[in-house]
Enzyme design. Sequence first.
Site, short mmCIF file in Angstrom:
data_model
loop_
_atom_site.label_atom_id
_atom_site.label_comp_id
_atom_site.label_asym_id
_atom_site.label_seq_id
_atom_site.Cartn_x
_atom_site.Cartn_y
_atom_site.Cartn_z
N GLU A 284 -14.36 -21.19 17.11
CA GLU A 284 -15.54 -21.93 16.65
C GLU A 284 -15.23 -22.78 15.43
O GLU A 284 -15.68 -23.92 15.33
CB GLU A 284 -16.70 -20.97 16.35
CG GLU A 284 -17.27 -20.30 17.58
CD GLU A 284 -17.79 -21.29 18.61
OE1 GLU A 284 -18.18 -22.41 18.23
OE2 GLU A 284 -17.80 -20.95 19.80
N GLN B 138 -15.12 -29.58 14.06
CA GLN B 138 -14.98 -31.03 13.84
C GLN B 138 -13.76 -31.58 14.56
O GLN B 138 -13.24 -32.62 14.20
CB GLN B 138 -14.85 -31.31 12.33
CG GLN B 138 -16.19 -31.36 11.65
CD GLN B 138 -16.14 -30.81 10.24
OE1 GLN B 138 -15.55 -29.76 10.01
NE2 GLN B 138 -16.74 -31.50 9.32
N LEU C 132 -5.38 -30.68 12.56
CA LEU C 132 -6.79 -30.46 12.87
C LEU C 132 -7.71 -31.13 11.84
O LEU C 132 -8.89 -31.35 12.12
CB LEU C 132 -7.10 -28.96 12.91
CG LEU C 132 -6.48 -28.19 14.08
CD1 LEU C 132 -6.57 -26.70 13.86
CD2 LEU C 132 -7.16 -28.56 15.39
N TYR D 2 -24.97 -21.73 13.02
CA TYR D 2 -24.38 -21.95 14.34
C TYR D 2 -23.23 -20.97 14.60
O TYR D 2 -23.17 -20.30 15.64
CB TYR D 2 -23.85 -23.40 14.49
CG TYR D 2 -22.93 -23.48 15.67
CD1 TYR D 2 -23.46 -23.56 16.96
CD2 TYR D 2 -21.55 -23.37 15.53
CE1 TYR D 2 -22.62 -23.54 18.06
CE2 TYR D 2 -20.70 -23.35 16.62
CZ TYR D 2 -21.25 -23.44 17.89
OH TYR D 2 -20.44 -23.40 18.98
N ASP E 223 -25.46 -26.57 18.55
CA ASP E 223 -24.41 -27.49 18.12
C ASP E 223 -24.78 -28.87 18.66
O ASP E 223 -25.89 -29.06 19.17
CB ASP E 223 -23.02 -27.02 18.59
CG ASP E 223 -22.85 -27.18 20.09
OD1 ASP E 223 -23.88 -27.38 20.80
OD2 ASP E 223 -21.71 -27.13 20.57
#
Length: 344
Positions: A44, A49, A89, A129, A147
């Site tokens: 998650e 992003q 990332l 979330y 989301d």
Amino acid sequence: MTQTRNVLEQPAGFQRALVGWFRVEARDYPWRRTTDAYAVLVSEMMLQQTTLAMVLERGHYVRWMEAFPDVATLAAAPESRVLAHWEGLGYYNRARHLQQAARAVVERFQGVFPATLPELLGLPGVGRYTAGAVLSFAFDVPAPLVDGNVARVLARLMDHQGEIDSPAGQRQLWQWAEALLPEREVRSYNAALMELGQRICVPGPPSCLLCPVRAWCQATEPAALPRKKPRREVVRVEEDVLVARHGGRLLMQQELGRRRRGLWKLPAVHGRKCGPLLWHGRYTITHHRVTLRLFAAAGRPVPRADESWIPETDLETLPMPSPFRRALNAVLAAHDDNRPNDPA
Ligand code: SF4
């Protein structure tokens, strides 16, 4: 013309249709094969992003789980190693939060993940979330989640014309997510809602003819939904840095800013003399479009307080933002053929 069913009045039929579709259509992701809360949290955090393709196809998730297979390993790792594994990332605060959350689980909960909303919300970097995802995917506990994909599906199902990223819009979406939540099979239900948004109820024109819940959908112009606040204007920025090599070492600058703290990048030119341009390219971070330019150093610069000469053999494991890694690799590869910029 068939009449749309009211999803809030008949949530059970909606839930059955959605979960039934998911049983047949679900994609197989590594984090769906586990109920380990730590593995769910890692996936998650990575997906917050970063695209699914990046996390999955480029192997980031699998490599991370090999390096840090459990909370105890991650909690005990040096931060530089954690940041190095996050490379590619972006948004490195997620990696720091993940490690801080792992440390909190070890210190406050003896290494066992908590399974309640307040306890999860108390972990660094875990918002509503993420807490909902861990509760439902790891523990199958009824917990709503919203989301970007779920927000789009809900806004269209309800034909919601307000801005979904306003506080009122967010409150409304979470209320609907909670109202539609089943008491059982929450793991499948939440995953199905997200997957519907990823594959069928996509941004732009959705594939309504393939949609398992179209009987409950009130959208008349789904492609126009959801509505959002106007985007921030793009800001163009120029970033000029030096490539200074000496005796098998490269001058590097350690980042001290909030976003990239602990990472290393090429030192800023900032008033120093420099030689020819070696490389230039662009990257985007939030609403900034950055032009990155690498100049050869003129002579041997004196390191500033946050700069150090780093052995080039250590560069591979040095945590570095990926735009710098790409640029540096290109320059070093070209220069290793004719080494014009190494005064050593
Ligand atoms: S019918 Fe179309 S707009 Fe409505 S939820 Fe399904 S895909 Fe989305």
